[in-house]
Motif scaffolding. Structure first.
Motif, short mmCIF file in Angstrom:
data_model
loop_
_atom_site.label_atom_id
_atom_site.label_comp_id
_atom_site.label_asym_id
_atom_site.label_seq_id
_atom_site.Cartn_x
_atom_site.Cartn_y
_atom_site.Cartn_z
N LEU A 80 0.72 -1.35 -0.05
CA LEU A 80 0.04 -0.03 -0.04
C LEU A 80 0.82 1.34 -0.14
O LEU A 80 0.50 2.04 -0.66
N ILE A 81 1.84 1.30 0.83
CA ILE A 81 2.66 2.57 0.94
C ILE A 81 3.59 2.56 -0.57
O ILE A 81 3.52 3.89 -0.85
N ASN A 82 3.86 1.88 -0.93
CA ASN A 82 4.82 1.66 -2.25
C ASN A 82 3.62 2.24 -3.57
O ASN A 82 4.24 2.56 -4.50
N GLN A 83 2.25 1.84 -3.20
CA GLN A 83 1.32 2.34 -4.19
C GLN A 83 1.02 3.86 -3.81
O GLN A 83 0.78 4.64 -5.06
N PRO B 52 3.97 6.82 -4.94
CA PRO B 52 3.99 7.24 -6.45
C PRO B 52 2.77 7.88 -6.74
O PRO B 52 2.76 8.99 -7.75
N THR B 53 1.68 7.71 -6.17
CA THR B 53 0.45 8.38 -6.53
C THR B 53 0.48 9.92 -6.16
O THR B 53 0.07 10.86 -6.82
N ILE B 54 1.22 9.93 -4.90
CA ILE B 54 1.30 11.27 -4.49
C ILE B 54 1.91 12.13 -5.16
O ILE B 54 1.95 13.41 -5.58
N GLU B 55 3.31 11.73 -5.63
CA GLU B 55 4.14 12.29 -6.50
C GLU B 55 3.44 12.73 -8.02
O GLU B 55 3.81 13.76 -8.40
N LYS B 56 2.65 11.93 -8.39
CA LYS B 56 2.10 12.26 -9.59
C LYS B 56 1.08 13.15 -9.48
O LYS B 56 0.75 14.39 -10.45
N MET B 57 0.39 13.38 -8.30
CA MET B 57 -0.86 14.64 -7.97
C MET B 57 -0.07 15.70 -7.73
O MET B 57 -0.60 16.91 -8.12
N GLU B 58 1.10 15.53 -7.01
CA GLU B 58 2.07 16.85 -6.58
C GLU B 58 2.55 17.48 -8.15
O GLU B 58 2.43 18.53 -8.48
N ARG C 89 -9.87 20.56 -5.74
CA ARG C 89 -10.34 19.31 -5.65
C ARG C 89 -9.03 18.47 -5.63
O ARG C 89 -8.86 17.50 -4.71
N LEU C 90 -8.15 18.72 -6.20
CA LEU C 90 -6.94 18.01 -6.19
C LEU C 90 -5.98 17.84 -4.88
O LEU C 90 -5.48 17.07 -4.41
N GLU C 91 -6.01 19.17 -4.46
CA GLU C 91 -5.27 19.42 -3.36
C GLU C 91 -6.08 18.80 -2.15
O GLU C 91 -5.48 18.34 -0.93
N THR C 92 -7.22 18.58 -2.23
CA THR C 92 -8.04 18.08 -0.95
C THR C 92 -7.70 16.33 -1.20
O THR C 92 -7.42 15.88 -0.13
N LYS C 93 -7.72 16.05 -2.29
CA LYS C 93 -7.41 14.68 -2.35
C LYS C 93 -5.86 14.11 -1.98
O LYS C 93 -5.68 13.21 -1.55
N LEU C 94 -5.07 15.14 -2.32
CA LEU C 94 -3.54 14.98 -2.07
C LEU C 94 -3.50 14.94 -0.59
O LEU C 94 -2.85 14.11 0.02
N ASP C 95 -4.15 15.97 0.25
CA ASP C 95 -4.16 16.09 1.87
C ASP C 95 -4.62 14.85 2.30
O ASP C 95 -3.91 14.31 3.19
N ARG C 96 -5.62 14.08 1.79
CA ARG C 96 -6.04 12.91 2.43
C ARG C 96 -4.98 11.72 1.83
O ARG C 96 -4.82 10.62 2.88
N ALA C 97 -4.42 11.86 0.67
CA ALA C 97 -3.34 10.75 0.34
C ALA C 97 -2.28 11.03 1.44
O ALA C 97 -1.77 9.70 1.85
N ARG C 98 -1.98 12.08 1.59
CA ARG C 98 -0.66 12.43 2.47
C ARG C 98 -1.01 11.94 3.84
O ARG C 98 -0.20 11.26 4.64
N ASN C 99 -2.12 12.22 4.39
CA ASN C 99 -2.62 11.64 5.82
C ASN C 99 -2.79 10.04 5.95
O ASN C 99 -2.20 9.75 6.87
N THR C 100 -3.34 9.51 4.70
CA THR C 100 -3.25 7.92 4.79
C THR C 100 -1.65 7.60 4.82
O THR C 100 -1.42 6.71 5.45
N LEU C 101 -0.97 8.12 3.79
CA LEU C 101 0.48 7.55 3.84
C LEU C 101 1.24 7.77 5.18
O LEU C 101 1.89 6.82 5.57
#
Length: 488
Positions: A348-351, A354-360, A398-410
Protein backbone atom coordinates in the motif's frame (compact mmCIF):
# COMPACT_ATOMS: atom_id res chain seq x y z
CA UNK A 1 -45.66 -106.71 -22.67
CA UNK A 2 -47.57 -107.25 -19.44
CA UNK A 3 -51.36 -106.98 -19.74
CA UNK A 4 -52.84 -103.70 -18.54
CA UNK A 5 -54.82 -104.15 -15.34
CA UNK A 6 -58.00 -102.33 -14.44
CA UNK A 7 -56.20 -100.57 -11.56
CA UNK A 8 -53.47 -99.20 -13.81
CA UNK A 9 -56.09 -97.81 -16.17
CA UNK A 10 -57.75 -95.80 -13.41
CA UNK A 11 -56.92 -92.06 -13.44
CA UNK A 12 -54.44 -90.96 -10.78
CA UNK A 13 -53.86 -87.53 -9.28
CA UNK A 14 -50.28 -86.77 -8.18
CA UNK A 15 -49.46 -83.86 -5.89
CA UNK A 16 -46.17 -82.24 -6.92
CA UNK A 17 -43.77 -79.60 -5.61
CA UNK A 18 -44.84 -79.77 -1.99
CA UNK A 19 -48.49 -79.23 -2.76
CA UNK A 20 -48.01 -76.47 -5.32
CA UNK A 21 -49.26 -78.52 -8.33
CA UNK A 22 -51.68 -81.40 -9.05
CA UNK A 23 -50.98 -83.67 -12.04
CA UNK A 24 -53.71 -85.88 -13.60
CA UNK A 25 -52.56 -89.07 -15.38
CA UNK A 26 -54.43 -91.93 -17.09
CA UNK A 27 -53.97 -94.41 -19.95
CA UNK A 28 -55.52 -94.20 -23.40
CA UNK A 29 -57.38 -97.46 -22.59
CA UNK A 30 -58.97 -95.96 -19.49
CA UNK A 31 -62.69 -96.80 -19.32
CA UNK A 32 -64.82 -93.89 -20.45
CA UNK A 33 -66.75 -93.96 -17.19
CA UNK A 34 -63.55 -93.40 -15.22
CA UNK A 35 -62.56 -90.49 -17.47
CA UNK A 36 -65.85 -88.62 -17.26
CA UNK A 37 -66.01 -85.13 -15.82
CA UNK A 38 -67.96 -86.41 -12.83
CA UNK A 39 -65.40 -89.15 -12.11
CA UNK A 40 -62.50 -86.74 -12.41
CA UNK A 41 -64.26 -84.26 -10.11
CA UNK A 42 -64.75 -87.00 -7.50
CA UNK A 43 -61.04 -87.77 -7.73
CA UNK A 44 -60.14 -84.11 -7.17
CA UNK A 45 -62.43 -83.90 -4.17
CA UNK A 46 -60.96 -87.10 -2.78
CA UNK A 47 -57.54 -85.45 -2.91
CA UNK A 48 -58.98 -82.40 -1.11
CA UNK A 49 -58.09 -80.00 -3.90
CA UNK A 50 -59.64 -76.56 -3.95
CA UNK A 51 -62.61 -76.89 -6.29
CA UNK A 52 -63.29 -73.72 -8.20
CA UNK A 53 -64.76 -72.76 -11.53
CA UNK A 54 -61.37 -72.90 -13.21
CA UNK A 55 -60.74 -76.49 -12.08
CA UNK A 56 -64.24 -77.60 -13.03
CA UNK A 57 -63.80 -76.16 -16.52
CA UNK A 58 -60.39 -77.79 -16.88
CA UNK A 59 -61.63 -81.26 -15.88
CA UNK A 60 -64.68 -80.97 -18.12
CA UNK A 61 -62.49 -80.13 -21.12
CA UNK A 62 -60.15 -83.07 -20.41
CA UNK A 63 -63.14 -85.44 -20.25
CA UNK A 64 -64.68 -84.10 -23.46
CA UNK A 65 -61.37 -84.38 -25.35
CA UNK A 66 -60.85 -87.95 -24.12
CA UNK A 67 -64.40 -89.05 -24.99
CA UNK A 68 -63.94 -87.65 -28.49
CA UNK A 69 -60.61 -89.38 -29.01
CA UNK A 70 -59.09 -91.55 -26.31
CA UNK A 71 -55.43 -90.73 -25.68
CA UNK A 72 -52.92 -90.84 -22.82
CA UNK A 73 -53.32 -87.94 -20.40
CA UNK A 74 -50.59 -86.43 -18.28
CA UNK A 75 -51.32 -82.81 -17.42
CA UNK A 76 -51.29 -80.34 -14.55
CA UNK A 77 -54.84 -79.46 -13.60
CA UNK A 78 -54.23 -77.16 -10.64
CA UNK A 79 -51.43 -74.90 -9.44
CA UNK A 80 -51.02 -73.02 -6.21
CA UNK A 81 -49.94 -69.41 -5.89
CA UNK A 82 -46.25 -69.35 -4.91
CA UNK A 83 -45.13 -67.34 -1.93
CA UNK A 84 -43.01 -64.26 -2.68
CA UNK A 85 -40.18 -63.87 -0.23
CA UNK A 86 -39.25 -60.38 0.88
CA UNK A 87 -36.19 -58.66 -0.62
CA UNK A 88 -33.30 -57.91 1.71
CA UNK A 89 -32.43 -54.29 2.39
CA UNK A 90 -29.55 -52.91 0.35
CA UNK A 91 -27.23 -49.96 -0.07
CA UNK A 92 -27.53 -48.11 -3.37
CA UNK A 93 -24.73 -45.70 -4.26
CA UNK A 94 -25.12 -42.63 -6.38
CA UNK A 95 -23.09 -43.55 -9.47
CA UNK A 96 -20.40 -40.91 -9.02
CA UNK A 97 -19.63 -42.09 -5.47
CA UNK A 98 -19.80 -45.87 -5.89
CA UNK A 99 -16.53 -47.32 -4.48
CA UNK A 100 -16.97 -50.43 -6.61
CA UNK A 101 -16.62 -48.34 -9.74
CA UNK A 102 -13.41 -46.80 -10.94
CA UNK A 103 -13.19 -43.16 -9.96
CA UNK A 104 -10.77 -42.54 -12.80
CA UNK A 105 -12.02 -43.36 -16.33
CA UNK A 106 -9.89 -45.33 -18.73
CA UNK A 107 -7.65 -43.00 -20.72
CA UNK A 108 -8.66 -44.90 -23.85
CA UNK A 109 -12.29 -43.80 -23.47
CA UNK A 110 -13.41 -41.80 -26.49
CA UNK A 111 -14.92 -38.99 -24.40
CA UNK A 112 -11.63 -38.30 -22.61
CA UNK A 113 -9.59 -35.56 -24.24
CA UNK A 114 -5.90 -34.78 -23.58
CA UNK A 115 -6.89 -31.42 -22.05
CA UNK A 116 -8.51 -33.03 -19.01
CA UNK A 117 -6.17 -35.96 -18.37
CA UNK A 118 -4.76 -34.13 -15.34
CA UNK A 119 -8.21 -33.71 -13.76
CA UNK A 120 -9.13 -37.41 -13.88
CA UNK A 121 -9.09 -38.25 -10.18
CA UNK A 122 -8.42 -41.76 -8.90
CA UNK A 123 -10.17 -41.06 -5.60
CA UNK A 124 -13.79 -40.87 -4.50
CA UNK A 125 -13.64 -37.47 -2.83
CA UNK A 126 -16.79 -35.86 -1.48
CA UNK A 127 -17.81 -32.55 0.06
CA UNK A 128 -19.70 -32.20 3.33
CA UNK A 129 -23.52 -32.37 3.30
CA UNK A 130 -23.55 -34.53 0.18
CA UNK A 131 -26.04 -37.33 -0.54
CA UNK A 132 -23.81 -40.25 -1.56
CA UNK A 133 -26.01 -43.33 -1.13
CA UNK A 134 -29.39 -44.62 0.04
CA UNK A 135 -30.15 -47.49 2.42
CA UNK A 136 -33.25 -49.23 1.09
CA UNK A 137 -35.40 -51.06 3.67
CA UNK A 138 -36.29 -54.75 3.25
CA UNK A 139 -39.65 -55.74 1.80
CA UNK A 140 -42.17 -58.03 3.52
CA UNK A 141 -42.86 -61.52 2.20
CA UNK A 142 -46.23 -62.30 0.57
CA UNK A 143 -47.62 -65.76 1.53
CA UNK A 144 -48.76 -68.14 -1.21
CA UNK A 145 -51.56 -70.75 -1.38
CA UNK A 146 -51.13 -74.44 -2.28
CA UNK A 147 -53.55 -76.62 -4.25
CA UNK A 148 -55.27 -77.55 -0.97
CA UNK A 149 -56.05 -73.89 -0.30
CA UNK A 150 -53.58 -73.75 2.56
CA UNK A 151 -51.26 -70.73 2.95
CA UNK A 152 -47.53 -71.20 2.31
CA UNK A 153 -44.87 -69.38 4.32
CA UNK A 154 -43.00 -66.35 2.94
CA UNK A 155 -39.84 -64.96 4.51
CA UNK A 156 -39.48 -61.24 5.20
CA UNK A 157 -36.36 -59.53 3.87
CA UNK A 158 -33.46 -58.87 6.23
CA UNK A 159 -32.56 -55.22 6.93
CA UNK A 160 -29.23 -53.96 5.61
CA UNK A 161 -26.88 -53.10 8.44
CA UNK A 162 -24.55 -50.25 7.50
CA UNK A 163 -21.78 -49.68 9.99
CA UNK A 164 -21.04 -45.96 9.97
CA UNK A 165 -19.41 -43.49 12.30
CA UNK A 166 -20.05 -39.81 12.89
CA UNK A 167 -18.64 -38.86 9.51
CA UNK A 168 -22.01 -39.68 7.89
CA UNK A 169 -25.65 -39.60 8.92
CA UNK A 170 -28.69 -41.53 7.69
CA UNK A 171 -31.96 -39.62 7.52
CA UNK A 172 -35.50 -40.97 7.87
CA UNK A 173 -35.64 -41.73 4.15
CA UNK A 174 -32.45 -43.79 4.30
CA UNK A 175 -30.33 -41.18 2.55
CA UNK A 176 -26.68 -41.36 3.55
CA UNK A 177 -25.39 -37.80 3.98
CA UNK A 178 -21.76 -36.86 4.57
CA UNK A 179 -21.18 -34.73 7.64
CA UNK A 180 -17.60 -33.87 6.76
CA UNK A 181 -15.60 -33.57 3.56
CA UNK A 182 -13.06 -36.23 2.70
CA UNK A 183 -12.31 -39.55 1.05
CA UNK A 184 -14.99 -42.24 0.89
CA UNK A 185 -13.75 -45.50 2.40
CA UNK A 186 -16.05 -48.53 2.31
CA UNK A 187 -15.13 -52.08 3.28
CA UNK A 188 -17.10 -54.97 4.80
CA UNK A 189 -20.26 -52.84 4.98
CA UNK A 190 -18.39 -50.21 6.99
CA UNK A 191 -18.54 -46.63 5.70
CA UNK A 192 -16.24 -43.82 6.76
CA UNK A 193 -15.37 -40.40 5.37
CA UNK A 194 -11.66 -39.94 5.95
CA UNK A 195 -10.66 -36.28 6.38
CA UNK A 196 -7.12 -37.27 5.38
CA UNK A 197 -6.09 -38.35 1.89
CA UNK A 198 -3.17 -40.79 1.80
CA UNK A 199 -1.61 -41.24 -1.62
CA UNK A 200 0.55 -44.40 -1.47
CA UNK A 201 2.71 -43.57 -4.51
CA UNK A 202 3.29 -40.67 -6.92
CA UNK A 203 0.86 -37.98 -7.93
CA UNK A 204 0.85 -38.49 -11.69
CA UNK A 205 -1.52 -39.70 -14.40
CA UNK A 206 -2.51 -42.67 -12.22
CA UNK A 207 -4.01 -40.31 -9.65
CA UNK A 208 -4.73 -37.07 -11.49
CA UNK A 209 -4.69 -33.69 -9.77
CA UNK A 210 -5.60 -33.67 -6.08
CA UNK A 211 -8.39 -31.37 -4.85
CA UNK A 212 -9.13 -32.23 -1.23
CA UNK A 213 -10.88 -30.67 1.77
CA UNK A 214 -8.47 -31.84 4.44
CA UNK A 215 -4.89 -33.02 4.90
CA UNK A 216 -2.99 -34.75 2.10
CA UNK A 217 -0.08 -37.15 2.66
CA UNK A 218 1.88 -38.33 -0.38
CA UNK A 219 4.39 -41.17 -0.09
CA UNK A 220 5.90 -40.60 -3.52
CA UNK A 221 6.65 -37.65 -5.81
CA UNK A 222 4.46 -34.91 -7.22
CA UNK A 223 5.27 -34.96 -10.91
CA UNK A 224 5.56 -32.10 -13.40
CA UNK A 225 2.44 -30.02 -14.10
CA UNK A 226 0.24 -31.72 -11.51
CA UNK A 227 -1.70 -29.79 -8.87
CA UNK A 228 -2.29 -30.33 -5.16
CA UNK A 229 -5.08 -28.16 -3.73
CA UNK A 230 -5.95 -28.82 -0.08
CA UNK A 231 -7.70 -27.02 2.75
CA UNK A 232 -5.44 -28.67 5.33
CA UNK A 233 -1.76 -29.61 5.49
CA UNK A 234 0.22 -31.21 2.67
CA UNK A 235 3.13 -33.56 3.30
CA UNK A 236 5.19 -34.97 0.43
CA UNK A 237 7.78 -37.63 1.20
CA UNK A 238 9.18 -37.69 -2.32
CA UNK A 239 10.28 -34.97 -4.72
CA UNK A 240 8.05 -32.11 -5.81
CA UNK A 241 8.79 -31.34 -9.44
CA UNK A 242 7.34 -28.50 -11.53
CA UNK A 243 3.98 -28.78 -9.80
CA UNK A 244 1.50 -26.37 -8.22
CA UNK A 245 0.87 -26.75 -4.49
CA UNK A 246 -1.84 -24.74 -2.73
CA UNK A 247 -2.90 -25.43 0.83
CA UNK A 248 -4.48 -23.53 3.70
CA UNK A 249 -2.32 -25.35 6.23
CA UNK A 250 1.38 -26.19 6.30
CA UNK A 251 3.54 -27.75 3.59
CA UNK A 252 6.26 -30.28 4.39
CA UNK A 253 8.42 -31.02 1.35
CA UNK A 254 10.53 -33.77 2.88
CA UNK A 255 12.15 -34.70 -0.43
CA UNK A 256 12.63 -31.10 -1.54
CA UNK A 257 11.37 -29.17 -4.55
CA UNK A 258 13.08 -29.32 -7.94
CA UNK A 259 10.70 -27.03 -9.76
CA UNK A 260 12.67 -26.43 -12.96
CA UNK A 261 11.43 -22.82 -12.62
CA UNK A 262 7.84 -24.06 -13.09
CA UNK A 263 6.89 -24.98 -9.51
CA UNK A 264 4.50 -22.70 -7.64
CA UNK A 265 3.43 -22.86 -4.00
CA UNK A 266 0.75 -20.88 -2.18
CA UNK A 267 0.78 -21.92 1.46
CA UNK A 268 -1.47 -20.51 4.17
CA UNK A 269 0.74 -21.87 6.95
CA UNK A 270 4.43 -22.61 7.28
CA UNK A 271 6.74 -24.47 4.89
CA UNK A 272 9.46 -26.97 5.73
CA UNK A 273 11.57 -28.08 2.78
CA UNK A 274 14.71 -30.11 2.34
CA UNK A 275 15.69 -27.73 -0.44
CA UNK A 276 14.03 -25.37 -2.92
CA UNK A 277 15.05 -25.00 -6.54
CA UNK A 278 13.18 -23.18 -9.28
CA UNK A 279 10.17 -22.32 -7.11
CA UNK A 280 7.89 -19.29 -7.10
CA UNK A 281 5.32 -18.66 -4.43
CA UNK A 282 3.92 -17.19 -1.25
CA UNK A 283 4.31 -18.53 2.28
CA UNK A 284 1.99 -16.91 4.82
CA UNK A 285 3.78 -18.53 7.76
CA UNK A 286 7.45 -19.31 8.41
CA UNK A 287 9.82 -20.85 5.87
CA UNK A 288 12.37 -23.44 6.97
CA UNK A 289 14.94 -24.69 4.46
CA UNK A 290 17.36 -27.44 5.49
CA UNK A 291 19.82 -27.22 2.61
CA UNK A 292 19.81 -24.92 -0.42
CA UNK A 293 17.49 -22.41 -2.02
CA UNK A 294 18.39 -21.52 -5.60
CA UNK A 295 16.83 -19.76 -8.60
CA UNK A 296 13.58 -19.15 -6.77
CA UNK A 297 11.27 -16.22 -6.09
CA UNK A 298 9.43 -16.30 -2.77
CA UNK A 299 7.52 -13.97 -0.48
CA UNK A 300 7.45 -15.08 3.18
CA UNK A 301 5.05 -13.44 5.63
CA UNK A 302 6.73 -15.03 8.64
CA UNK A 303 10.30 -15.88 9.61
CA UNK A 304 13.05 -17.51 7.56
CA UNK A 305 14.99 -20.38 9.15
CA UNK A 306 17.84 -21.42 6.87
CA UNK A 307 20.90 -21.34 9.13
CA UNK A 308 22.48 -24.35 7.38
CA UNK A 309 21.36 -23.41 3.87
CA UNK A 310 22.93 -21.59 0.95
CA UNK A 311 20.58 -19.11 -0.73
CA UNK A 312 21.70 -17.98 -4.16
CA UNK A 313 20.25 -16.77 -7.45
CA UNK A 314 17.02 -16.08 -5.60
CA UNK A 315 14.63 -13.15 -5.14
CA UNK A 316 13.35 -13.50 -1.58
CA UNK A 317 11.11 -11.23 0.50
CA UNK A 318 10.81 -11.89 4.25
CA UNK A 319 8.55 -10.15 6.77
CA UNK A 320 10.11 -11.52 9.96
CA UNK A 321 13.63 -12.27 11.19
CA UNK A 322 15.83 -14.25 8.81
CA UNK A 323 18.71 -16.56 9.67
CA UNK A 324 20.75 -17.86 6.73
CA UNK A 325 23.92 -19.92 6.46
CA UNK A 326 25.36 -18.39 3.28
CA UNK A 327 23.79 -15.65 1.19
CA UNK A 328 24.93 -15.58 -2.43
CA UNK A 329 27.81 -17.43 -4.09
CA UNK A 330 31.54 -16.76 -4.69
CA UNK A 331 30.81 -16.37 -8.41
CA UNK A 332 28.81 -13.23 -7.65
CA UNK A 333 25.43 -14.65 -8.71
CA UNK A 334 22.72 -12.00 -8.38
CA UNK A 335 20.72 -12.64 -5.22
CA UNK A 336 18.15 -10.28 -3.68
CA UNK A 337 16.78 -10.42 -0.16
CA UNK A 338 14.10 -7.94 0.93
CA UNK A 339 13.71 -7.58 4.68
CA UNK A 340 11.25 -5.61 6.79
CA UNK A 341 8.34 -6.48 4.54
CA UNK A 342 4.97 -5.93 6.25
CA UNK A 343 2.16 -7.81 4.49
CA UNK A 344 -0.32 -5.43 2.83
CA UNK A 345 1.24 -2.29 4.36
CA UNK A 346 4.41 -2.41 2.27
CA UNK A 347 2.47 -2.75 -0.97
CA UNK A 348 0.00 0.00 0.00
CA UNK A 349 2.78 2.44 0.89
CA UNK A 350 4.63 1.70 -2.33
CA UNK A 351 1.42 2.32 -4.28
CA UNK A 352 0.38 5.53 -2.51
CA UNK A 353 3.85 7.13 -2.62
CA UNK A 354 4.08 7.29 -6.44
CA UNK A 355 0.43 8.36 -6.60
CA UNK A 356 1.19 11.35 -4.36
CA UNK A 357 4.15 12.29 -6.56
CA UNK A 358 1.95 12.20 -9.66
CA UNK A 359 -0.68 14.36 -7.97
CA UNK A 360 1.94 16.88 -6.86
CA UNK A 361 3.33 17.07 -10.38
CA UNK A 362 -0.17 17.52 -11.82
CA UNK A 363 -1.04 20.31 -9.35
CA UNK A 364 2.23 22.14 -10.11
CA UNK A 365 1.49 21.88 -13.82
CA UNK A 366 -2.04 23.22 -13.32
CA UNK A 367 -0.70 26.13 -11.26
CA UNK A 368 1.66 27.07 -14.08
CA UNK A 369 -1.29 27.01 -16.47
CA UNK A 370 -3.28 29.13 -14.01
CA UNK A 371 -0.50 31.70 -13.86
CA UNK A 372 -0.40 31.78 -17.65
CA UNK A 373 -4.18 32.40 -17.80
CA UNK A 374 -3.83 35.17 -15.21
CA UNK A 375 -1.18 36.85 -17.32
CA UNK A 376 -3.39 36.54 -20.39
CA UNK A 377 -6.32 38.10 -18.56
CA UNK A 378 -4.30 41.08 -17.33
CA UNK A 379 -3.03 41.68 -20.84
CA UNK A 380 -6.31 41.29 -22.73
CA UNK A 381 -9.04 41.67 -20.12
CA UNK A 382 -11.05 39.04 -21.95
CA UNK A 383 -13.75 37.35 -19.92
CA UNK A 384 -12.93 33.89 -21.27
CA UNK A 385 -9.55 33.93 -19.52
CA UNK A 386 -11.23 34.78 -16.23
CA UNK A 387 -13.72 31.91 -16.62
CA UNK A 388 -10.90 29.47 -17.31
CA UNK A 389 -9.09 30.67 -14.19
CA UNK A 390 -12.16 29.99 -12.06
CA UNK A 391 -12.57 26.49 -13.50
CA UNK A 392 -8.88 25.69 -13.10
CA UNK A 393 -8.88 26.95 -9.50
CA UNK A 394 -11.76 24.59 -8.68
CA UNK A 395 -9.87 21.66 -10.21
CA UNK A 396 -6.72 22.51 -8.23
CA UNK A 397 -8.74 22.78 -5.01
CA UNK A 398 -10.28 19.34 -5.54
CA UNK A 399 -6.88 17.81 -6.28
CA UNK A 400 -5.30 19.45 -3.22
CA UNK A 401 -8.05 17.98 -1.05
CA UNK A 402 -7.35 14.52 -2.46
CA UNK A 403 -3.62 15.10 -2.03
CA UNK A 404 -4.07 16.00 1.65
CA UNK A 405 -6.09 12.84 2.20
CA UNK A 406 -3.46 10.74 0.45
CA UNK A 407 -0.67 12.30 2.53
CA UNK A 408 -2.61 11.68 5.76
CA UNK A 409 -3.23 8.08 4.70
CA UNK A 410 0.45 7.63 3.89
CA UNK A 411 1.49 9.09 7.25
CA UNK A 412 -0.88 6.72 9.05
CA UNK A 413 0.39 3.73 7.07
CA UNK A 414 4.00 4.69 7.78
CA UNK A 415 3.29 4.88 11.52
CA UNK A 416 1.68 1.46 11.42
CA UNK A 417 4.58 0.18 9.34
CA UNK A 418 7.14 1.41 11.89
CA UNK A 419 5.27 -0.39 14.68
CA UNK A 420 5.11 -3.67 12.77
CA UNK A 421 8.34 -3.69 10.80
CA UNK A 422 10.87 -6.29 12.00
CA UNK A 423 14.35 -6.38 10.50
CA UNK A 424 16.93 -8.84 11.72
CA UNK A 425 18.99 -10.60 9.10
CA UNK A 426 21.74 -12.91 10.30
CA UNK A 427 24.15 -14.49 7.83
CA UNK A 428 25.91 -17.20 9.85
CA UNK A 429 28.86 -17.86 7.51
CA UNK A 430 29.09 -15.37 4.65
CA UNK A 431 27.47 -12.81 2.36
CA UNK A 432 28.98 -12.84 -1.13
CA UNK A 433 29.34 -10.17 -3.75
CA UNK A 434 26.33 -9.89 -6.04
CA UNK A 435 23.94 -9.92 -3.09
CA UNK A 436 21.51 -7.04 -2.60
CA UNK A 437 19.75 -6.63 0.74
CA UNK A 438 16.79 -4.26 0.48
CA UNK A 439 15.07 -2.63 3.42
CA UNK A 440 12.52 0.16 3.71
CA UNK A 441 14.07 3.15 1.86
CA UNK A 442 17.59 1.71 1.70
CA UNK A 443 19.55 -0.92 -0.16
CA UNK A 444 22.89 -2.59 0.61
CA UNK A 445 24.77 -3.71 -2.51
CA UNK A 446 27.55 -6.19 -1.76
CA UNK A 447 30.49 -6.19 -4.17
CA UNK A 448 32.80 -8.43 -2.12
CA UNK A 449 32.49 -11.33 0.30
CA UNK A 450 31.93 -10.76 4.01
CA UNK A 451 32.83 -13.81 6.06
CA UNK A 452 31.85 -14.65 9.59
CA UNK A 453 28.59 -13.86 11.28
CA UNK A 454 26.91 -10.69 10.03
CA UNK A 455 23.73 -9.18 11.47
CA UNK A 456 21.72 -6.43 9.77
CA UNK A 457 18.95 -4.75 11.75
CA UNK A 458 16.94 -1.54 11.60
CA UNK A 459 17.94 1.48 13.62
CA UNK A 460 15.53 3.86 15.35
CA UNK A 461 15.73 6.26 12.41
CA UNK A 462 15.00 3.43 9.96
CA UNK A 463 18.56 3.17 8.63
CA UNK A 464 20.40 -0.17 8.59
CA UNK A 465 22.74 -1.13 11.42
CA UNK A 466 25.38 -3.77 10.63
CA UNK A 467 27.00 -5.81 13.41
CA UNK A 468 28.99 -8.97 13.86
CA UNK A 469 27.58 -12.02 15.64
CA UNK A 470 28.64 -10.57 19.01
CA UNK A 471 26.75 -7.31 18.46
CA UNK A 472 29.80 -5.18 17.66
CA UNK A 473 29.48 -2.60 14.86
CA UNK A 474 30.80 -3.80 11.53
CA UNK A 475 32.21 -1.56 8.81
CA UNK A 476 30.90 -2.66 5.42
CA UNK A 477 32.59 0.04 3.36
CA UNK A 478 35.14 -2.47 1.98
CA UNK A 479 32.41 -4.93 0.99
CA UNK A 480 29.24 -3.02 0.13
CA UNK A 481 27.52 0.24 -0.71
CA UNK A 482 24.53 1.51 1.26
CA UNK A 483 22.17 3.30 -1.13
CA UNK A 484 19.09 5.32 -0.03
CA UNK A 485 15.88 4.61 -2.00
CA UNK A 486 12.24 5.67 -2.05
CA UNK A 487 10.96 2.09 -1.93
CA UNK A 488 9.59 0.80 1.34
Amino acid sequence: MAPTTQQSLTPTLNILHNGMAAELCFHADCPASEASAEALMRLAKAKHLVIDRKLETRLHQIAVDFQRKPHPVRTVIAEGTPAHHGVNGRLEWLPEYDPEKRARPNLDDEDITPANYYELSAFHIVAADTHIATVHPPTSGRPGVDVYGQPTHARDGEPYELAADGSVSIDADGRVITRIAGLITFENDTLHIDPTLNVPANVDFTTGNIHFNGDVFIKGDVCDQFTIDATGDVEVHGLIEGAHIRCDGALRALGGVAGKEHAFIDVGGSVEARYLSGVNGIVKGDLTVARDMVTSEMKVHGELHAEAAVITGTDLTVAGPARIGVLGAPAGIATTLRVGFVPRLTDLINQIGPTIEKMEFLIDDLRRKLQHLSDQYHMNREKKFLQRQVSLNETITRLETKLDRARNTLDDLCLRFDRQCVIRLEAVKAIHGGVVVEGPRWRIEFFDTVTGGTVIRRGEDGSPIVEDASGNPRDLSRFAHVVPTQVW
